[in-house]
Design an enzyme around this catalytic site. Structure first.
Site, PDB file in Angstrom:
ATOM      1  N   ARG A  28       0.833  -1.203   0.000  1.00  0.00           N
ATOM      2  CA  ARG A  28       0.000   0.000   0.000  1.00  0.00           C
ATOM      3  C   ARG A  28       0.867   1.253   0.000  1.00  0.00           C
ATOM      4  O   ARG A  28       1.815   1.370   0.769  1.00  0.00           O
ATOM      5  CB  ARG A  28      -0.918   0.036   1.210  1.00  0.00           C
ATOM      6  CG  ARG A  28      -1.729   1.335   1.220  1.00  0.00           C
ATOM      7  CD  ARG A  28      -2.798   1.378   2.219  1.00  0.00           C
ATOM      8  NE  ARG A  28      -3.446   2.692   2.180  1.00  0.00           N
ATOM      9  CZ  ARG A  28      -4.532   2.972   2.842  1.00  0.00           C
ATOM     10  NH1 ARG A  28      -5.100   2.061   3.595  1.00  0.00           N
ATOM     11  NH2 ARG A  28      -5.070   4.170   2.771  1.00  0.00           N
ATOM     12  N   ARG A  60      -5.817   2.334  -3.486  1.00  0.00           N
ATOM     13  CA  ARG A  60      -4.983   1.541  -2.583  1.00  0.00           C
ATOM     14  C   ARG A  60      -5.077   0.067  -2.936  1.00  0.00           C
ATOM     15  O   ARG A  60      -6.107  -0.407  -3.377  1.00  0.00           O
ATOM     16  CB  ARG A  60      -5.378   1.757  -1.132  1.00  0.00           C
ATOM     17  CG  ARG A  60      -6.787   1.297  -0.839  1.00  0.00           C
ATOM     18  CD  ARG A  60      -7.379   1.966   0.336  1.00  0.00           C
ATOM     19  NE  ARG A  60      -7.737   3.317  -0.027  1.00  0.00           N
ATOM     20  CZ  ARG A  60      -8.495   4.098   0.678  1.00  0.00           C
ATOM     21  NH1 ARG A  60      -8.990   3.687   1.808  1.00  0.00           N
ATOM     22  NH2 ARG A  60      -8.793   5.308   0.295  1.00  0.00           N
ATOM     23  N   ASP A  68      -6.758  -1.769   2.151  1.00  0.00           N
ATOM     24  CA  ASP A  68      -7.111  -0.923   3.287  1.00  0.00           C
ATOM     25  C   ASP A  68      -7.658  -1.860   4.359  1.00  0.00           C
ATOM     26  O   ASP A  68      -8.545  -2.673   4.073  1.00  0.00           O
ATOM     27  CB  ASP A  68      -8.171   0.094   2.857  1.00  0.00           C
ATOM     28  CG  ASP A  68      -8.448   1.145   3.906  1.00  0.00           C
ATOM     29  OD1 ASP A  68      -7.534   1.483   4.671  1.00  0.00           O
ATOM     30  OD2 ASP A  68      -9.591   1.643   3.951  1.00  0.00           O
ATOM     31  N   ASP A 123      -9.185  -1.582   8.124  1.00  0.00           N
ATOM     32  CA  ASP A 123      -9.650  -0.654   9.150  1.00  0.00           C
ATOM     33  C   ASP A 123     -10.253  -1.387  10.339  1.00  0.00           C
ATOM     34  O   ASP A 123     -11.062  -2.299  10.159  1.00  0.00           O
ATOM     35  CB  ASP A 123     -10.748   0.270   8.591  1.00  0.00           C
ATOM     36  CG  ASP A 123     -10.236   1.271   7.588  1.00  0.00           C
ATOM     37  OD1 ASP A 123      -9.056   1.648   7.675  1.00  0.00           O
ATOM     38  OD2 ASP A 123     -11.024   1.694   6.717  1.00  0.00           O
TER      39      ASP A 123
END
Length: 162
Positions: free
Chosen positions: A87, A96, A99, A101
């Protein structure tokens, strides 16, 4: 052990793989780590880019697991997966490869500067809510039933990945 929910997404390929491959590698890393148990993952969904829209569609999923990691150690684990997928942060909400999260960490409310939990836009994003509710249909966050949120019922721009 604390139950955590992790958002996974990506929209660009690189020499290490496609967005779908990056997500599958991240899921495998959770499954093979001694710090996680009872790993479950939603279906993969495709969605239009959020925020900055001049980029390819995203592939998204949500992972649920029990973890022995602290919230910040979990964030470090997630960021290591992003780095392993190559990334590069070019712009906020931009393209990207991966990701990862932290969406929820048990019932914790965290605002540490490095980590905000529940994720601050969790309740607005259908590409997070729909796969999240696939895993836990009756999930409540801070006294609110997620299935009743408008974004949880809005499939616009969201499809099951092929």
């Amino acid at each position: 052990m604390t139950t955590c929910y992790i958002g996974l997404g990506g929209n660009i390929s690189n020499e290490l793989g496609t967005p779908t491959e990056h997500i599958r590698h991240a899921v495998s890393a959770f499954e093979h780590s001694a710090d996680f148990a009872n790993v479950k993952v939603s279906s993969l969904y495709t969605s239009k880019a959020y925020g900055v829209t001049d980029q390819p569609d995203f592939v998204n999923a949500v992972l649920m697991a029990d973890t022995r990691l602290s919230p910040l150690a979990l964030l470090d684990f997630c960021q290591s997966l992003e780095m392993n997928a190559g990334r590069v942060r070019l712009r906020r909400w931009g393209e990207r490869s991966l990701d990862v999260d932290v969406l929820l960490y048990g019932n914790a409310v965290i605002d540490s500067g490095r980590l905000i939990v529940p994720h601050k836009e969790l309740m607005l994003r259908n590409f997070v809510l729909i796969p999240l509710l696939e895993l836990t249909p009756e999930l409540m966050v801070q006294g609110q039933r997620l299935a009743q949120l408008p974004a949880a019922q809005d499939w616009q721009g969201l499809e099951l990945a092929k």
